[in-house]
Design a protein around this motif. Structure first.
Motif, PDB file in Angstrom:
ATOM      1  N   THR A 122     -40.294  29.477  21.721  1.00 41.29           N
ATOM      2  CA  THR A 122     -40.780  29.034  23.031  1.00 41.29           C
ATOM      3  C   THR A 122     -41.070  27.543  22.933  1.00 41.29           C
ATOM      4  O   THR A 122     -41.787  27.107  22.027  1.00 41.29           O
ATOM      5  N   PHE A 123     -40.484  26.772  23.850  1.00 39.03           N
ATOM      6  CA  PHE A 123     -40.614  25.323  23.801  1.00 39.03           C
ATOM      7  C   PHE A 123     -41.541  24.812  24.894  1.00 39.03           C
ATOM      8  O   PHE A 123     -41.371  25.138  26.071  1.00 39.03           O
ATOM      9  N   GLY A 124     -42.519  24.004  24.513  1.00 38.07           N
ATOM     10  CA  GLY A 124     -43.238  23.197  25.471  1.00 38.07           C
ATOM     11  C   GLY A 124     -42.506  21.877  25.643  1.00 38.07           C
ATOM     12  O   GLY A 124     -41.759  21.444  24.777  1.00 38.07           O
ATOM     13  N   GLY A 125     -42.721  21.242  26.785  1.00 32.83           N
ATOM     14  CA  GLY A 125     -42.085  19.943  27.017  1.00 32.83           C
ATOM     15  C   GLY A 125     -40.791  20.026  27.775  1.00 32.83           C
ATOM     16  O   GLY A 125     -40.588  20.958  28.562  1.00 32.83           O
ATOM     17  N   PRO A 126     -39.956  19.014  27.555  1.00 28.58           N
ATOM     18  CA  PRO A 126     -39.933  18.057  26.445  1.00 28.58           C
ATOM     19  C   PRO A 126     -41.027  16.996  26.537  1.00 28.58           C
ATOM     20  O   PRO A 126     -41.515  16.698  27.621  1.00 28.58           O
ATOM     21  N   TYR A 127     -41.379  16.451  25.360  1.00 30.42           N
ATOM     22  CA  TYR A 127     -42.335  15.350  25.322  1.00 30.42           C
ATOM     23  C   TYR A 127     -41.640  14.002  25.296  1.00 30.42           C
ATOM     24  O   TYR A 127     -42.272  12.967  25.468  1.00 30.42           O
ATOM     25  N   TYR A 128     -40.308  14.017  25.084  1.00 29.64           N
ATOM     26  CA  TYR A 128     -39.504  12.804  25.215  1.00 29.64           C
ATOM     27  C   TYR A 128     -38.052  13.224  25.353  1.00 29.64           C
ATOM     28  O   TYR A 128     -37.624  14.218  24.771  1.00 29.64           O
ATOM     29  N   VAL A 129     -37.298  12.464  26.148  1.00 28.38           N
ATOM     30  CA  VAL A 129     -35.860  12.713  26.276  1.00 28.38           C
ATOM     31  C   VAL A 129     -35.133  11.554  25.611  1.00 28.38           C
ATOM     32  O   VAL A 129     -35.044  10.450  26.164  1.00 28.38           O
ATOM     33  N   ALA A 130     -34.655  11.803  24.404  1.00 27.95           N
ATOM     34  CA  ALA A 130     -33.880  10.801  23.675  1.00 27.95           C
ATOM     35  C   ALA A 130     -32.413  10.937  24.067  1.00 27.95           C
ATOM     36  O   ALA A 130     -32.026  11.855  24.806  1.00 27.95           O
ATOM     37  N   LYS A 131     -31.599  10.032  23.577  1.00 22.88           N
ATOM     38  CA  LYS A 131     -30.152  10.082  23.806  1.00 22.88           C
ATOM     39  C   LYS A 131     -29.446   9.880  22.484  1.00 22.88           C
ATOM     40  O   LYS A 131     -29.900   9.104  21.643  1.00 22.88           O
ATOM     41  N   GLN A 132     -28.362  10.597  22.300  1.00 26.23           N
ATOM     42  CA  GLN A 132     -27.614  10.444  21.060  1.00 26.23           C
ATOM     43  C   GLN A 132     -26.901   9.106  21.045  1.00 26.23           C
ATOM     44  O   GLN A 132     -26.388   8.629  22.064  1.00 26.23           O
ATOM     45  N   ASP A 133     -26.880   8.484  19.866  1.00 25.93           N
ATOM     46  CA  ASP A 133     -26.236   7.188  19.705  1.00 25.93           C
ATOM     47  C   ASP A 133     -25.605   7.125  18.318  1.00 25.93           C
ATOM     48  O   ASP A 133     -25.510   8.153  17.634  1.00 25.93           O
ATOM     49  N   VAL A 134     -25.211   5.940  17.894  1.00 25.55           N
ATOM     50  CA  VAL A 134     -24.457   5.771  16.660  1.00 25.55           C
ATOM     51  C   VAL A 134     -25.022   4.601  15.865  1.00 25.55           C
ATOM     52  O   VAL A 134     -25.339   3.549  16.430  1.00 25.55           O
ATOM     53  N   LEU A 135     -25.124   4.780  14.552  1.00 21.17           N
ATOM     54  CA  LEU A 135     -25.503   3.708  13.635  1.00 21.17           C
ATOM     55  C   LEU A 135     -24.354   3.493  12.660  1.00 21.17           C
ATOM     56  O   LEU A 135     -23.813   4.448  12.104  1.00 21.17           O
ATOM     57  N   VAL A 136     -23.964   2.233  12.465  1.00 18.99           N
ATOM     58  CA  VAL A 136     -22.885   1.878  11.548  1.00 18.99           C
ATOM     59  C   VAL A 136     -23.367   0.756  10.632  1.00 18.99           C
ATOM     60  O   VAL A 136     -24.446   0.181  10.837  1.00 18.99           O
ATOM     61  N   ARG A 137     -22.577   0.413   9.628  1.00 15.91           N
ATOM     62  CA  ARG A 137     -22.916  -0.717   8.779  1.00 15.91           C
ATOM     63  C   ARG A 137     -22.798  -2.026   9.559  1.00 15.91           C
ATOM     64  O   ARG A 137     -22.018  -2.123  10.512  1.00 15.91           O
ATOM     65  N   ALA A 138     -23.553  -2.996   9.145  1.00 17.68           N
ATOM     66  CA  ALA A 138     -23.601  -4.261   9.876  1.00 17.68           C
ATOM     67  C   ALA A 138     -22.242  -4.934   9.955  1.00 17.68           C
ATOM     68  O   ALA A 138     -21.937  -5.634  10.932  1.00 17.68           O
ATOM     69  N   ASP A 139     -21.388  -4.727   8.942  1.00 20.56           N
ATOM     70  CA  ASP A 139     -20.083  -5.398   8.921  1.00 20.56           C
ATOM     71  C   ASP A 139     -18.983  -4.566   9.580  1.00 20.56           C
ATOM     72  O   ASP A 139     -17.812  -4.978   9.588  1.00 20.56           O
ATOM     73  N   ALA A 140     -19.329  -3.406  10.143  1.00 26.69           N
ATOM     74  CA  ALA A 140     -18.323  -2.555  10.790  1.00 26.69           C
ATOM     75  C   ALA A 140     -17.841  -3.203  12.088  1.00 26.69           C
ATOM     76  O   ALA A 140     -18.639  -3.705  12.879  1.00 26.69           O
ATOM     77  N   THR A 141     -16.555  -3.185  12.304  1.00 29.45           N
ATOM     78  CA  THR A 141     -15.977  -3.760  13.525  1.00 29.45           C
ATOM     79  C   THR A 141     -15.220  -2.685  14.291  1.00 29.45           C
ATOM     80  O   THR A 141     -14.795  -1.679  13.727  1.00 29.45           O
ATOM     81  N   GLY A 142     -15.071  -2.907  15.578  1.00 30.46           N
ATOM     82  CA  GLY A 142     -14.272  -2.007  16.404  1.00 30.46           C
ATOM     83  C   GLY A 142     -14.988  -0.739  16.812  1.00 30.46           C
ATOM     84  O   GLY A 142     -14.362   0.158  17.389  1.00 30.46           O
ATOM     85  N   ILE A 143     -16.289  -0.627  16.534  1.00 30.44           N
ATOM     86  CA  ILE A 143     -17.047   0.555  16.942  1.00 30.44           C
ATOM     87  C   ILE A 143     -18.090   0.115  17.953  1.00 30.44           C
ATOM     88  O   ILE A 143     -19.134  -0.448  17.602  1.00 30.44           O
TER      89      ILE A 143
END
Length: 281
Positions: A122-143
């Motif tokens: 049983t879920f209370g909330g939501p207490y926050y609605v996040a969104k899915q995203d992406v993390l890449v290396r700093a030198d990654a290009t084209g993403i």
């Protein structure tokens, strides 16, 4: 006595009535138990997610982050003082198991509400609605967005649905890498063993804030991730009380203060309004 012990005792009483052939309703005096009757709580939180749930020192049993603050706020609204709240670290795959077994009374651990999970929790909330995203290396290009991950290797934590949302939800073909935790995924990304980590933007923002020079936050979100407060299945009274607490947390500005405390130094665009609740039925 902690609530989980009372709940286990109630379950044992119900089992005994089954053996004796007595009506189940006679097993627990006073009707069904609820977290609203508890005088102490054991709360499951993540232990390795900076900004959300992080053990301050290994083995210390002390945790910090947005989820921890939310759990303490809800406990306070239930009349349970901070000193009577114990935290237990867990990973994504352990949440249902620890809640169902009574090892924890409540889970506040980036726990996205899904139809499948609502069959067990049983879920209370939501207490926050996040969104899915992406993390890449700093030198990654084209993403620059999730569709640029086609044919790349993406890491997720065990028990997460993140890669499914990319492959099944968006039809983007990626190679799945699964690790025990997202901190393991971050190390895989740092080492160059995977191309990206994709999950909720609050999780990624926490890791990004630790070493911003090593990674790049794509910051092009997709999907809504509704963070729920996991409660024992069927505890509607606790769900309603939790929702009241969350409403007050936003209306009185506490939620905004918590979010700014943990993510104010990132580029994350945060939401400060009361989320739309899922309902307690």
């Amino acid at each position: 006595m902690r609530f989980r012990h009372r709940r286990v005792a109630a379950a044992a009483a119900l089992a005994a009535t089954a053996v004796l052939g007595l009506p189940a309703c006679s097993a627990v005096l006073g009707g069904e138990e609820s977290l609203v009757d508890a005088d102490s709580l054991v709360v499951g939180v993540k232990y390795d997610q900076p900004g959300l749930g992080l053990e301050t020192e290994e083995g210390s049993g002390e945790y910090e982050g947005f989820d921890v603050d939310v759990a303490l706020y809800i406990a306070g609204q239930l009349g349970i003082p901070r000193e009577n709240v114990e935290f237990v670290g867990l990973n994504s795959a352990e949440r249902e198991e620890k809640l169902d077994s009574g090892e924890v009374d409540m889970v506040v651990a980036t726990y996205s509400i899904t139809p499948a999970r609502r069959n067990e929790v049983t879920f209370g909330g939501p207490y926050y609605v996040a969104k899915q995203d992406v993390l890449v290396r700093a030198d990654a290009t084209g993403i620059e967005g999730v569709r640029d991950l086609e044919d790349m290797t993406v890491c997720q934590s065990e028990g997460s649905n993140s890669v499914d949302r990319i492959t099944e939800g968006l039809g983007v073909s990626v190679e799945r890498r699964e690790e025990d935790t997202y901190s393991d995924c971050i190390e895989e990304l740092r080492a160059g063993d995977v191309d990206a980590v994709s999950t909720d933007n609050l999780i990624l923002a926490g890791f990004f804030a630790q070493t911003p020079d090593a990674f790049r936050f794509v910051n092009n979100p997709f999907t809504d991730e509704k963070y729920g407060v996991g409660l024992p299945y069927g505890d509607i009274e606790a769900c309603e009380a939790v929702n009241k607490a969350i409403s007050r947390m936003y209306q009185e500005g506490d939620a905004a203060e918590m979010l700014d405390r943990w993510f104010g130094e990132t580029d994350l665009e945060m939401v400060y309004s009361v989320p739309q609740f899922e309902g307690c039925d």
